[in-house]
Scaffold this active site. Structure first.
Site, mmCIF file in Angstrom:
data_model
loop_
_atom_site.group_PDB
_atom_site.id
_atom_site.type_symbol
_atom_site.label_atom_id
_atom_site.label_comp_id
_atom_site.label_asym_id
_atom_site.label_seq_id
_atom_site.Cartn_x
_atom_site.Cartn_y
_atom_site.Cartn_z
ATOM 1 N N VAL A 44 30.391 -0.013 6.763
ATOM 2 C CA VAL A 44 29.334 -0.056 7.779
ATOM 3 C C VAL A 44 27.963 -0.177 7.125
ATOM 4 O O VAL A 44 27.114 -0.967 7.551
ATOM 5 C CB VAL A 44 29.418 1.184 8.691
ATOM 6 C CG1 VAL A 44 28.223 1.223 9.649
ATOM 7 C CG2 VAL A 44 30.717 1.177 9.491
ATOM 8 N N CYS A 45 27.745 0.589 6.063
ATOM 9 C CA CYS A 45 26.445 0.549 5.383
ATOM 10 C C CYS A 45 26.181 -0.810 4.746
ATOM 11 O O CYS A 45 25.026 -1.253 4.669
ATOM 12 C CB CYS A 45 26.372 1.654 4.329
ATOM 13 S SG CYS A 45 26.445 3.321 5.024
ATOM 14 N N THR A 46 27.225 -1.475 4.297
ATOM 15 C CA THR A 46 27.062 -2.820 3.741
ATOM 16 C C THR A 46 26.453 -3.754 4.779
ATOM 17 O O THR A 46 25.529 -4.519 4.487
ATOM 18 C CB THR A 46 28.421 -3.355 3.256
ATOM 19 O OG1 THR A 46 28.905 -2.520 2.198
ATOM 20 C CG2 THR A 46 28.312 -4.787 2.766
#
Length: 219
Positions: A44-46
């Site tokens: 998700v952070c990517t």
């Protein structure tokens, strides 16, 4: 330390993908967005880092700097940034803070003091609370905070909208109504009397109720 709106954003010295910074000096006279991530190479952070890279110019024209944070060291960040550009189509050119001793995450009340002093061996689940966004003004005070679970990607278009509202309401005695977008009518705050409002807004205002006074956004 418990942080609230209008708290001074904790200052710190840290290594980043752009070298060592002192946070308050790095902000300077600008606004800033600090957004955090529980660990490098998380899915998700990517997507979030890549999307924010695509919005960087939109923040820049509003005199707002962007900086990310992950509890892993900077060497790991550099590897991750390559993946982000490859998969998301945007190169991350804003700095990403390394926080391997967890000191910045603790200073911003995202991890408890007893979380240890090293990122080594910690999983993303151990750092699930390191998923916050801080909007910081030129006065180095926190203007807004958002915290998301790991499973929900953050809406950075909303963060941009939030910044626009914070900047407008910091300059003028107005508030922005629900779902407000830049250029739409704003609300005169109750602290401004009708007499004072007449001086500021000689063309008047729309007032379905005495406490609801809508005017075009001031310049």
């Amino acid at each position: 330390m418990t942080l609230r709106i209008n708290s001074i954003a904790p200052n710190f010295v840290a290594n980043t993908t752009h070298g060592t910074i002192t946070f308050h000096d790095w902000i300077g006279d600008n606004w800033a967005i600090l957004f955090s991530h529980p660990k490098d190479f998380t899915p998700v952070c990517t997507t979030e880092l890549g999307y924010m890279a695509g919005l960087q110019d939109a923040f820049a024209i509003r005199s707002c700097k962007i900086i990310g944070l992950s509890i892993d060291p900077v060497d790991s960040h550099h590897e991750w940034l390559q993946d982000i550009e490859e998969t998301q189509g945007n190169a991350v050119t804003y700095p990403l803070i390394g926080d391997p001793d967890l000191s910045v995450a603790k200073a911003y009340d995202m991890l408890p003091d007893d979380a240890g002093a090293s990122s080594v061996g910690r999983t993303a689940a151990d750092n699930a609370t390191v998923r916050s966004v801080f909007v910081i003004g030129p006065d180095k005070r926190i203007k807004a905070m958002l915290t998301y679970p790991m499973s929900t990607g953050r809406n950075f278009d909303e963060v941009l909208r939030l910044l626009e509202s914070c900047q407008l309401t910091a300059k003028h005695q107005v508030a922005t109504p629900v779902n407000w977008q830049a250029g739409e009518d704003v609300i005169i705050v109750p602290a401004v009397s009708d007499e004072e409002a007449k001086e500021r807004y000689p063309n008047g205002w729309k007032s379905p109720k005495p406490y609801l006074r809508y005017v075009p956004p001031p310049e």
